[in-house]
Enzyme design. Structure first.
Site, mmCIF file in Angstrom:
data_model
loop_
_atom_site.group_PDB
_atom_site.id
_atom_site.type_symbol
_atom_site.label_atom_id
_atom_site.label_comp_id
_atom_site.label_asym_id
_atom_site.label_seq_id
_atom_site.Cartn_x
_atom_site.Cartn_y
_atom_site.Cartn_z
ATOM 1 N N LYS A 175 -8.564 13.633 4.441
ATOM 2 C CA LYS A 175 -7.740 12.421 4.415
ATOM 3 C C LYS A 175 -6.765 12.507 5.586
ATOM 4 O O LYS A 175 -6.675 13.531 6.258
ATOM 5 C CB LYS A 175 -6.997 12.275 3.095
ATOM 6 C CG LYS A 175 -6.202 13.505 2.685
ATOM 7 C CD LYS A 175 -5.570 13.341 1.310
ATOM 8 C CE LYS A 175 -6.585 13.519 0.205
ATOM 9 N NZ LYS A 175 -6.820 12.324 -0.575
ATOM 10 N N ARG A 176 -6.063 11.432 5.824
ATOM 11 C CA ARG A 176 -5.046 11.420 6.874
ATOM 12 C C ARG A 176 -4.063 12.561 6.643
ATOM 13 O O ARG A 176 -3.680 12.843 5.513
ATOM 14 C CB ARG A 176 -4.337 10.068 6.864
ATOM 15 C CG ARG A 176 -3.258 9.870 7.894
ATOM 16 C CD ARG A 176 -2.881 8.396 7.950
ATOM 17 N NE ARG A 176 -2.520 7.871 6.633
ATOM 18 C CZ ARG A 176 -1.264 7.825 6.178
ATOM 19 N NH1 ARG A 176 -0.274 8.280 6.908
ATOM 20 N NH2 ARG A 176 -1.008 7.307 4.981
ATOM 21 N N HIS A 231 0.798 -1.227 0.000
ATOM 22 C CA HIS A 231 0.000 0.000 0.000
ATOM 23 C C HIS A 231 0.826 1.270 0.000
ATOM 24 O O HIS A 231 0.254 2.364 0.067
ATOM 25 C CB HIS A 231 -0.931 0.026 1.221
ATOM 26 C CG HIS A 231 -2.131 -0.847 1.083
ATOM 27 N ND1 HIS A 231 -3.266 -0.459 0.413
ATOM 28 C CD2 HIS A 231 -2.373 -2.105 1.514
ATOM 29 C CE1 HIS A 231 -4.163 -1.439 0.454
ATOM 30 N NE2 HIS A 231 -3.641 -2.444 1.113
ATOM 31 N N LYS A 270 0.677 13.994 1.314
ATOM 32 C CA LYS A 270 -0.662 14.304 0.802
ATOM 33 C C LYS A 270 -0.836 15.798 0.541
ATOM 34 O O LYS A 270 -1.785 16.219 -0.091
ATOM 35 C CB LYS A 270 -1.725 13.786 1.773
ATOM 36 C CG LYS A 270 -1.734 12.258 1.859
ATOM 37 C CD LYS A 270 -2.771 11.748 2.844
ATOM 38 C CE LYS A 270 -2.738 10.241 2.989
ATOM 39 N NZ LYS A 270 -3.222 9.520 1.797
ATOM 40 N N LYS A 306 -14.764 8.119 -4.150
ATOM 41 C CA LYS A 306 -16.022 8.452 -3.476
ATOM 42 C C LYS A 306 -16.501 9.831 -3.893
ATOM 43 O O LYS A 306 -17.707 10.052 -4.116
ATOM 44 C CB LYS A 306 -15.835 8.387 -1.958
ATOM 45 C CG LYS A 306 -15.528 6.989 -1.444
ATOM 46 C CD LYS A 306 -14.964 7.025 -0.033
ATOM 47 C CE LYS A 306 -14.336 5.686 0.323
ATOM 48 N NZ LYS A 306 -13.505 5.759 1.540
ATOM 49 N N THR A 337 -8.789 6.141 -2.234
ATOM 50 C CA THR A 337 -10.179 5.727 -2.459
ATOM 51 C C THR A 337 -11.125 6.910 -2.234
ATOM 52 O O THR A 337 -12.237 6.910 -2.759
ATOM 53 C CB THR A 337 -10.585 4.566 -1.521
ATOM 54 O OG1 THR A 337 -10.272 4.909 -0.163
ATOM 55 C CG2 THR A 337 -9.864 3.290 -1.900
#
Length: 818
Positions: free
Chosen positions: A555-556, A368, A561, A667, A663
């Site tokens: 998100k985290r 991952h 990110k 969504k 993901t």
């Protein structure tokens, strides 16, 4: 006569099943649990009674499904993961069981609504982010398509943590979910087993066979709790088995009577700690030890369970791989590999060669991440001390691989990078690759990276081992349940078949030039924005204007990110408005939601920056009507289910080559938000599906990132040569809401050993360029809504159903139960 009797039997069965209605079952459950007439029960009591009845229905379905699996001698997949971010169960299950209308009528008679019950259930926060949510979606996808499956994890008492924002700072509180969530758990004492730590191993030879005698170990009991996971319109039920750790020694009454209460309860405390909290801090030796114990506890209990069930139903241990396949979700469950070998050798007296062959035929691994810090490496000394028998087996596996690799011509230098044990470390990712039949990435780009870079040495040896399965989402939850207004409209346009097969969403493309349809989509999006605005005000007291554009990044919180890049853009817009408050700008609201690990200090500083920026803008009425910032505290699955349908812009802006898949991007897409992102992870495939005209892509590609890094990335150069960047970073010095953020400026320009490690400044110019393109498109409402429609129509490929079929066909060799 036979046909007539068969018909009579079916009629009797149907009448019997209708004898006890849902209303009767809930009434009887309220009476048996609380000794009350149903109309005397409060909402909490009605919720628990209803959840218990729904859970009983699921268990009955599971029993019937299990019988089919055994009768048909089907292979079962066991999905082992340290986290499953399940969210709430009641809403998902009543929708999947098709009892929404019936249950609504029953509750109406009791003076409550389904929404009242939904609010009583806490999120089962047994995960952190995408990894855990993926596991939950896959259990749904497996059940929806009638595949036999079971997930394994730990029954964390406190989950990750509950995030509380105090004066802009993240603080962590225990996430107490069990009081309202344990109604969904069924204790299985009959499946309990023991897990051993510490001690030492003696090798003995008896009748010419080596026996390993494990002595002076400490033992912990693993007690399983089952959570049923239903599928959409299917007979199957997946089970998530959660292990709780318990002390098994007798209570130290002698110490207790002498007043040494701490000693008397020490062993109970040590055992309970294993299943206390998800991801304890590991920046100290005790934390690392606890994490290792958690991982082995999960792996040992799960593998014992798998093998015991196989012996019970199929008998022959040598056929274990025929009926069981284990999937390792990231590196956390790696110790399942030596644990299989241990049980086969020590408990079933197989040779190492036999045990290793069986293991390789039943284990597969999903990678991952390409981030080196996330590829787990354990101290060799720690594993040897805490897991002495497992350490011996890892050494055997390592030696077996070395012998095989040398025969294949691998040099000693190359071998050092591939070995499991090297320089005092045990490398879990290497063990996963060596042992697994298949290794998969989670997007096309990610799989290319692991083949050509991360695991290139292994790829040269085992090219057929590596495959791709792009992630998918449980779209029935994230579209059908979360966005009922949109789904009802889709039903009227293209029929309801997409609810069972997401590919049917493509029928929507026939309406991409229909203005009435595009206007209706716009109206539905606005109503969803109003719903989220009400939710935000009710839960947090935060006011947002639904007429503004909702630009979302949830998100985290991690540097790669690049929530920070988004913030730099907002500061650039803010400085423009500070210079000219009358400047024309599209009214826009930026919505963030993220948790940072408790010891991840730069991430927590970024959360403080977002909150301080939000407060500064809130205190400036001349700006907040045009530009607003919101940080959603304790972001979770329930909030996501309200936010995704309301979102218009989906920020997916990780540095290219760093996000494995994502993901959240899927969504957002299926709910009609447009992706504003880099060519990274599954964004690449979203771009391919919708085309250049229906997505906003900016920034370097992964190969350009590599080239710039090798050439030498100089963050200071961007500051010295770009007026906007200089102005934004200098604004950090002045700060927001009375707090200077010179530390963030320092991080971007001068941080040792490297400044701006994820190259926010390198991508900033192109980010702003594409931002203005996105802004122009948004103000052309028909164009924007057409783009939104195309995204919804092309999102079907990203369903978990498709992902599961690819796993079943290409990795697990799994068949649907007839």
């Amino acid at each position: 006569m036979v046909i007539e009797m068969d018909s009579i039997v079916k009629d009797i069965a149907k009448e019997t099943s209708m004898e006890i209605s849902l209303e009767q079952r809930i009434s009887e459950k309220i009476s048996s649990l609380y000794g009350l007439d149903p109309h005397e029960a409060n909402v909490d009591q009605i919720y628990k009674a209803t959840a218990t009845v729904v859970n009983e229905i699921l268990r009955d379905k599971r029993k019937a499904f299990n019988t089919k699996v055994r009768d048909q001698k089907q292979r079962r997949v066991y999905y082992i993961s340290m986290e499953f971010l399940m969210g709430k169960s009641l809403k998902n299950n009543v929708n999947n069981l098709g009892i929404v209308d019936e249950l609504t009528n029953v509750l109406k008679g009791l003076g409550v609504t389904l929404e009242d019950l939904y609010e009583r259930e806490p999120d089962a926060a047994l995960g952190n982010g995408g990894l855990g949510r993926l596991g939950a979606c896959y259990l749904d996808g497996l059940a929806s398509q009638d595949y036999p499956a079971m997930g394994f994890s730990i029954r964390y008492e406190y989950g990750l943590f509950k995030q509380k924002i105090v004066d802009g700072y993240q603080t962590e509180l225990p996430d107490v979910w069990l009081p309202g969530g344990e109604v969904w758990l069924s204790k299985r004492r009959d499946k309990a087993c023991n897990v051993k730590f510490d001690g030492y191993v003696e090798e003995k030879t008896i009748d010419g066979k080596v026996i390993y005698d494990y002595k002076d170990y400490n033992e912990v009991e693993a007690v399983p709790y089952d959570m049923m996971v239903s599928g959409g319109n299917s007979d199957a039920i997946s089970v998530l088995r959660l292990w709780r750790s318990r002390n098994i020694r007798k209570f130290d009454l002698n110490s207790f009577t002498q007043g040494d209460y701490a000693k008397a309860t020490q062993e109970y405390t040590d055992a309970d700690l294993i299943s206390k909290v998800l991801y304890p801090s590991d920046n100290h030796y005790q934390g690392k030890t606890l994490r290792l114990k958690q991982q082995y506890f999960l792996c040992s209990a799960s593998v014992q369970n798998i093998i015991n069930d196989h012996i019970r139903y199929y008998g022959d241990i040598r056929k274990l791989a025929k009926y069981s396949v284990i999937h390792i979700n990231d590196t956390h469950p790696t110790l399942s590999i030596p644990e299989i070998v241990r049980i086969l050798m020590d408990d079933h007296r197989l040779s190492f060669d036999e045990a290793w062959d069986i293991t390789k035929n039943m284990v597969n691994y999903t990678n991952h991440t390409v981030l080196s810090e996330a590829l787990e490496k354990w101290s060799e000394e720690l594993i040897q001390r805490k897991l002495p028998r497992i350490y011996m087996i890892i050494k055997q596996i390592d030696q077996r691989f070395c012998d095989e690799a040398k025969c294949l011509g691998v040099s000693n230098e190359e071998l050092n990078n591939l070995r499991i044990i090297h320089n005092g470390e045990v490398r879990m990712a290497n063990m996963c690759v060596i042992a697994s039949g298949k290794v998969n990435g989670v997007s096309a780009l990610h799989t290319d990276i692991i083949k050509n870079n991360l695991f290139n040495g292994f790829y040269k040896i085992y090219p057929d081992k590596f495959v791709n399965v792009t992630n998918g989402i449980a779209y029935r939850r994230w579209l059908c349940q979360s966005n009922p207004a949109l789904c009802n409209y889709l039903d009227s346009l293209i029929g309801p078949e997409y609810r069972q097969d997401a590919k049917n969403l493509e029928k929507l493309l026939a309406f991409k030039d229909d203005e009435s349809v595009l206007k209706k989509l716009d109206e539905i999006k606005y109503q969803n924005k109003c719903t989220f605005a009400k939710y935000l005000y009710k839960k947090f007291g935060i006011v947002v204007d639904p007429t503004t554009r909702f630009d979302v990044q949830v998100k985290r919180l991690h540097e790669y990110k690049r929530q920070l890049l988004n913030v730099l853009k907002i500061i650039a817009l803010l400085t423009d408005l500070e210079e000219d408050p009358y400047r024309q700008i599209t009214p826009q609201t930026y919505i963030f939601g993220a948790k940072a690990a408790s010891t991840y200090y730069i991430a927590k500083d970024i959360i403080l920056l977002i909150n301080s920026l939000a407060t500064e803008i809130q205190n400036r009425p001349e700006i907040r009507n045009k530009l607003n910032v919101v940080f959603v505290e304790d972001y979770n699955v329930t909030t996501a289910e309200v936010l995704m349908p309301a979102s218009e812009v989906s920020e997916q802006i990780s540095l290219a080559g760093k996000e494995a898949s994502g993901t959240g991007n899927m969504k957002f897409m299926i709910n009609g938000a447009l992706t504003f992102g880099t060519e990274d992870g599954a964004n690449v495939e979203i771009h391919q599906e919708v085309g250049d005209d229906n997505v906003f892509i900016f920034g370097m590609r992964d190969y350009q990132v590599s080239e710039l890094w090798q050439k030498g990335y100089n963050a200071q150069w961007y500051y010295d040569n770009n007026y906007i960047i200089k102005r934004v970073l200098d604004r950090l010095d002045r700060g927001f809401n009375g707090k200077s953020f010179s530390n963030i400026k320092h991080y971007l320009l001068n941080q040792y050993p490297v400044a701006d490690p994820y190259m926010c400044l390198a991508d900033f110019d192109d980010y702003m360029r594409v931002y203005y393109q996105m802004d122009e498109a948004y103000n052309d409402r028909m164009r924007w809504n057409k783009m939104s429609l195309v995204n919804i129509a092309k999102a079907g490929i990203f369903s978990a159903d498709r992902s599961i079929r690819e796993y079943a066909d290409n990795i697990w060799n799994l068949k649907k139960v007839k």
